[in-house]
Design a protein around this motif. Structure first.
Motif, mmCIF file in Angstrom:
data_model
loop_
_atom_site.group_PDB
_atom_site.id
_atom_site.type_symbol
_atom_site.label_atom_id
_atom_site.label_comp_id
_atom_site.label_asym_id
_atom_site.label_seq_id
_atom_site.Cartn_x
_atom_site.Cartn_y
_atom_site.Cartn_z
ATOM 1 N N GLU A 2 41.566 -5.618 98.796
ATOM 2 C CA GLU A 2 41.354 -6.582 97.722
ATOM 3 C C GLU A 2 41.951 -6.078 96.423
ATOM 4 N N CYS A 3 42.712 -6.944 95.780
ATOM 5 C CA CYS A 3 43.318 -6.634 94.485
ATOM 6 C C CYS A 3 42.234 -6.642 93.414
ATOM 7 N N GLU A 4 42.225 -5.621 92.587
ATOM 8 C CA GLU A 4 41.233 -5.510 91.511
ATOM 9 C C GLU A 4 41.460 -6.549 90.417
ATOM 10 N N LYS A 5 42.700 -7.045 90.321
ATOM 11 C CA LYS A 5 43.051 -7.952 89.234
ATOM 12 C C LYS A 5 42.869 -9.429 89.593
ATOM 13 N N CYS A 6 43.418 -9.852 90.761
ATOM 14 C CA CYS A 6 43.379 -11.290 91.080
ATOM 15 C C CYS A 6 42.497 -11.629 92.281
ATOM 16 N N ARG A 22 50.169 -2.243 96.066
ATOM 17 C CA ARG A 22 50.703 -3.285 95.195
ATOM 18 C C ARG A 22 50.317 -4.631 95.789
ATOM 19 N N CYS A 23 49.641 -5.429 94.999
ATOM 20 C CA CYS A 23 49.194 -6.754 95.431
ATOM 21 C C CYS A 23 50.404 -7.620 95.793
ATOM 22 N N HIS A 37 50.177 -6.436 90.940
ATOM 23 C CA HIS A 37 49.379 -5.399 90.294
ATOM 24 C C HIS A 37 49.422 -4.140 91.172
ATOM 25 N N THR A 38 49.655 -2.974 90.556
ATOM 26 C CA THR A 38 49.760 -1.720 91.298
ATOM 27 C C THR A 38 48.619 -0.800 90.907
ATOM 28 N N TRP A 39 47.984 -0.183 91.905
ATOM 29 C CA TRP A 39 46.921 0.793 91.655
ATOM 30 C C TRP A 39 47.026 1.894 92.683
ATOM 31 N N GLU A 82 58.901 -3.671 90.110
ATOM 32 C CA GLU A 82 57.826 -4.620 90.405
ATOM 33 C C GLU A 82 58.120 -5.504 91.615
ATOM 34 N N CYS A 90 50.117 -10.898 92.883
ATOM 35 C CA CYS A 90 50.344 -10.727 91.439
ATOM 36 C C CYS A 90 51.129 -9.463 91.076
#
Length: 98
Positions: free
Chosen positions: A58-62, A86-87, A92-94, A45, A90
Motif C-alpha cells: 500500500e502506498c503511503e501517499k495515495c 515506487r507506487c 511516490h517513492t519510499w 520518476e 502516483c
C-alpha cells in the motif's frame, strides 16, 4: 615535508620515487569521486515501471495497493540492503530498511 602514505618515504615534488604515488593523482581521485556522488541517480520518476518486479504494497501517499520495488546496498557491506518501493499510480517513492 610530506611523506608517501604507502612507503613512508619523503615525497620529492609531490611524487614518491619508490612506488610512484603522486599528490596530484590523489587530488584528482578525490574530485572525480565527489563529482560521481553528486550525479548518482537510481531511477527517474518514470523509469523502471516496465522492467521492475511488482508487489502488493500500500502506498503511503495515495493508498494504491501496487508498487514496483528494487534493492540497493546503501550502507556498509555488513549491513542489510535497503528495499525501495515506487507506487505504480502516483510514483511516490519510499524505502524500507530490512
Amino acid at each position: 615535508m610530506q611523506f608517501c602514505p604507502k612507503c613512508n618515504l619523503r615525497l620529492k615534488k609531490g611524487t614518491c620515487t619508490k612506488c610512484g604515488y603522486s599528490e596530484a593523482a590523489k587530488t584528482e581521485t578525490k574530485k572525480s569521486s565527489a563529482e560521481m556522488d553528486k550525479s548518482f541517480t537510481v531511477f527517474e520518476e518514470d523509469e523502471g515501471k516496465e522492467t521492475l518486479p511488482t508487489i502488493k504494497k500500500e502506498c503511503e501517499k495515495c493508498g494504491n495497493d501496487e508498487a514496483v520495488w528494487w534493492m540497493l546496498q546503501t550502507r556498509s557491506a555488513d549491513e542489510p540492503t535497503t528495499q525501495f518501493y515506487r507506487c505504480s499510480k502516483c510514483a511516490h517513492t519510499w524505502r524500507d530498511y530490512s
